[in-house]
Design a protein around this motif. Structure first.
Motif, short mmCIF file in Angstrom:
data_model
loop_
_atom_site.label_atom_id
_atom_site.label_comp_id
_atom_site.label_asym_id
_atom_site.label_seq_id
_atom_site.Cartn_x
_atom_site.Cartn_y
_atom_site.Cartn_z
N HIS A 71 22.92 62.14 101.20
CA HIS A 71 22.91 63.54 101.62
C HIS A 71 22.31 63.70 103.01
N SER A 122 23.50 75.12 103.13
CA SER A 122 23.38 73.77 103.66
C SER A 122 23.85 73.69 105.11
N ALA A 165 23.41 62.67 93.09
CA ALA A 165 24.20 61.86 94.01
C ALA A 165 24.55 60.54 93.33
N PRO A 189 23.83 69.22 94.09
CA PRO A 189 23.65 70.06 95.28
C PRO A 189 24.09 71.50 94.99
#
Length: 235
Positions: A71, A122, A165, A189
């Motif tokens: 990420h 984000s 992830a 996320p």
């Protein structure tokens, strides 16, 4: 921004406590043979601040840079760490090759948010984090592993995966009694998260080990084993 000694060879530098900043903390395993940096910072500017804090603490320059996962807030600072060997899970290498091919710019970020508004938090944080794209590059790991790896200075890497992830990796420093968790037990996320998604406490419980006194995730305060057990609902 400064490094705090945690235990043994491990020093930690916290990120921004404001969740909107999306700035992960980093850690260093200091060793005269070459230090290990865990995560790169969320931008070249952040990485430069980390380097200044490293020097202020009198810690050796990193020889290895380990990604806990792919990420952006953990890897976008890598291009400001020249000369290090970047280590990460093989899944992250493929994902970051795709990320490296994207035409990152403020214009591109705006276009992506218009196409998918769930990306806004984000991508706005990325726009604030990167002041110039001139020398920016997303760098995949150059040394990869599948299940586990060990660096020459006794730092161990273990792939744990999870919903946050697919390449999530924990970093073990046995001689210091420290386990660096990255975001491994976090929910997916924000742009992929469903209303009932929460922390993966079962994963955290599986990681707890009596041989480790400290557990450090990337966006929180270090936890003792007792605190980590309480967090995980392990009693």
């Amino acid at each position: 921004m400064r490094f705090h000694h945690l235990a043994g060879r491990v020093w930690v530098c916290p990120g921004d406590p404001d969740p909107a900043a999306v700035q992960a903390g980093v850690a260093v395993v200091a060793d005269e043979r070459g230090s290990v940096m865990i995560d790169a910072g969320q931008s070249p500017a952040h990485a430069r601040e980390i380097r200044a804090a490293l020097h202020a603490a009198g810690l050796p320059e990193p020889r290895w840079l380990v990604y806990t996962h792919h990420h952006w807030d953990h890897v976008w600072g890598a291009c400001a760490w020249p000369g290090v060997e970047i280590v990460g899970h093989v899944t992250g290498q493929e994902l970051l090759r795709a990320e490296a091919a994207r035409p990152w710019s403020h214009r591109y970020l705006r276009e992506q948010v218009r196409a998918n508004p769930r990306l806004a938090p984000s991508f706005r944080a990325r726009a604030f984090a990167v002041d110039s794209w001139d020398d920016f590059a997303v760098l995949p790991p150059t040394r990869t592993f599948t299940d586990s790896d060990e660096l020459p200075v006794g730092v161990r890497l273990r792939h744990v995966g999870g919903r946050h992830a697919p390449d999530s990796t924990v970093v073990l420093v046995p001689d210091s009694g420290v386990m660096l968790l990255g975001d491994s037990f976090y929910p997916p996320p924000a742009h992929l998260r469903e209303p009932d998604d929460g922390p993966d406490l079962a994963l955290l419980r599986r990681l707890l080990d009596d041989d480790y006194d400290w557990y450090v995730d990337s966006h929180g305060e270090p936890m003792t084993l007792a605190q980590a057990r309480s967090e995980a609902g392990a009693g």
